[in-house]
Scaffold this motif. Structure first.
Motif, mmCIF file in Angstrom:
data_model
loop_
_atom_site.group_PDB
_atom_site.id
_atom_site.type_symbol
_atom_site.label_atom_id
_atom_site.label_comp_id
_atom_site.label_asym_id
_atom_site.label_seq_id
_atom_site.Cartn_x
_atom_site.Cartn_y
_atom_site.Cartn_z
ATOM 1 N N GLU A 14 20.880 5.078 62.213
ATOM 2 C CA GLU A 14 20.793 6.688 62.437
ATOM 3 C C GLU A 14 21.550 7.091 63.614
ATOM 4 O O GLU A 14 22.756 6.635 63.998
ATOM 5 C CB GLU A 14 19.029 6.892 63.192
ATOM 6 N N ILE B 183 19.824 5.307 50.217
ATOM 7 C CA ILE B 183 19.492 5.670 51.907
ATOM 8 C C ILE B 183 21.070 5.282 51.899
ATOM 9 O O ILE B 183 21.489 5.104 53.126
ATOM 10 C CB ILE B 183 19.011 4.949 52.941
ATOM 11 N N LEU C 292 16.484 -0.724 60.149
ATOM 12 C CA LEU C 292 16.196 -0.419 58.819
ATOM 13 C C LEU C 292 14.535 -1.350 58.538
ATOM 14 O O LEU C 292 13.570 -0.779 57.720
ATOM 15 C CB LEU C 292 17.199 -1.837 58.251
ATOM 16 N N ARG D 96 23.390 6.400 55.477
ATOM 17 C CA ARG D 96 23.084 5.829 56.591
ATOM 18 C C ARG D 96 22.515 4.126 56.734
ATOM 19 O O ARG D 96 22.523 3.354 57.549
ATOM 20 C CB ARG D 96 21.248 6.039 56.741
ATOM 21 N N ALA D 97 23.598 4.006 55.471
ATOM 22 C CA ALA D 97 23.364 1.874 56.055
ATOM 23 C C ALA D 97 25.186 1.838 55.762
ATOM 24 O O ALA D 97 25.828 1.183 56.674
ATOM 25 C CB ALA D 97 23.195 1.489 54.588
ATOM 26 N N ALA E 133 13.805 -2.954 50.897
ATOM 27 C CA ALA E 133 15.173 -2.422 50.862
ATOM 28 C C ALA E 133 16.163 -3.443 50.352
ATOM 29 O O ALA E 133 16.411 -4.148 50.232
ATOM 30 C CB ALA E 133 15.363 -2.775 52.578
ATOM 31 N N TYR F 206 20.265 0.452 59.474
ATOM 32 C CA TYR F 206 19.820 1.769 59.484
ATOM 33 C C TYR F 206 20.669 2.438 60.286
ATOM 34 O O TYR F 206 19.916 2.838 61.649
ATOM 35 C CB TYR F 206 18.296 2.289 58.957
ATOM 36 N N LYS G 252 12.071 1.492 58.810
ATOM 37 C CA LYS G 252 11.819 2.287 57.868
ATOM 38 C C LYS G 252 11.619 2.134 56.647
ATOM 39 O O LYS G 252 10.345 3.166 55.668
ATOM 40 C CB LYS G 252 13.356 2.727 56.895
#
Length: 295
Positions: free
Chosen positions: A51, A235, A64, A238-239, A181, A49, A67
């Motif tokens: 950010e 997501i 991640l 952001r991946a 995920a 993830y 998350k």
């Protein structure tokens, strides 16, 4: 050169394997850890993830994991089952940061299980971290016995994933949560076998047709398993791109070049060289965090 030939041999053996469980195990034995984790501080194998300000896969992998723990609603004293745990980095982070009572890790790859067991002993948490070989479709737990079931970028392997949903439902306590995920296509119209770039070959060769469907179908399968409050959220922004940038930059990273053999550096550079094709194919993929509660 010798390691490259060994890797090629492992790839051929994996592709020739019909049994889905053995195929997944062999898939995770293809890459040598000395290459995969060169110039790294963790053994996270997920996309991560990404950010703002995150520049390494180590940090993105832990983000991640955080998350997913947030989505699952981890609480102190929870009993967590982590299915397909890789090398278990997230489990040690959850024990440390979330103070969950116990993590049970289930995995089909002996290399992963042995590494996590040894780390648990080394860090003095073996009583709270139980790692064992096992199958996602036959979890070794009693009905209604655990608080959370999670799968961090592993459920796309489970054959089929819908059977894993039913098994997770069985072992969860009433009020318990399943969180994943996961990698799926943005559209059901995308043919899985049309993915042709090297870095995304795992999509073609390790995701079965039964698991190749979009968010709407994903939610429908969770509903069909008996779950309530189903939320399948993308997501992908952001991946994928952060993961691509990091991996494509590794062959030019001095730290990676210092640790990895020259042939491995060259092979990785070739693997990631077709930027346009990789970006085009990533535009076809979703990345979701799915959460569902057992009534």
């Amino acid at each position: 050169m010798l390691e490259n030939l060994r890797t090629l041999g492992r790839v051929i053996r994996t592709l020739a394997t019909k049994d889905p469980v053995t195929r997944v195990r062999r898939f995770y034995e293809i890459q040598s850890p000395s290459v995969e984790f060169a110039a790294r501080t963790t053994r996270y194998m997920n996309v991560g993830y990404w950010e703002d300000g995150v520049t390494s896969l180590d940090a993105a992998g832990e983000a991640l994991a955080t998350k997913l723990a947030d989505a699952a609603g981890f609480k102190p004293d929870d009993t967590v089952v982590d299915v397909g745990f890789g090398y278990g980095d997230q489990d040690f982070a959850w024990l440390r940061d979330r103070r969950v009572a116990k993590v049970h890790g289930i995995n089909v790859t002996p290399r992963h299980v042995e590494y996590a067991q040894e780390r648990a002993r080394r860090e003095g948490v073996a009583e709270r971290a139980d790692f064992q070989l096992g199958n996602a479709l036959a979890l070794p737990f009693a009905d209604g016995s655990v608080d959370r079931v999670v799968a961090l970028e592993s459920a796309f392997h489970f054959y089929p994933r819908s059977a894993f949903f039913a098994e997770a439902f069985r072992v969860l306590k009433p009020g318990g949560t399943l969180a994943t995920a996961d990698i799926i296509p943005l559209s059901n119209d995308t043919a899985r076998m049309s993915i042709s770039s090297g870095p995304l070959s795992f999509v073609k060769f390790s995701i079965p047709d039964e698991n190749w469907h979009d968010r709407a179908r994903y939610a429908e399968q969770l509903d069909a398993a008996g779950f309530a409050n189903v939320d399948v959220r993308s997501i992908r922004d952001r991946a994928w791109e952060g993961w691509r940038r990091f991996q494509a930059s590794r062959p030019s990273d001095p730290a990676f070049r210092a640790e990895a053999e020259a042939s491995a550096v060259k092979g990785m550079a070739n693997h990631w060289r077709d930027e346009a094709l990789i970006k085009k194919e990533l535009d076809l993929l979703d990345y979701v965090i799915a959460v569902a509660r057992k009534p």
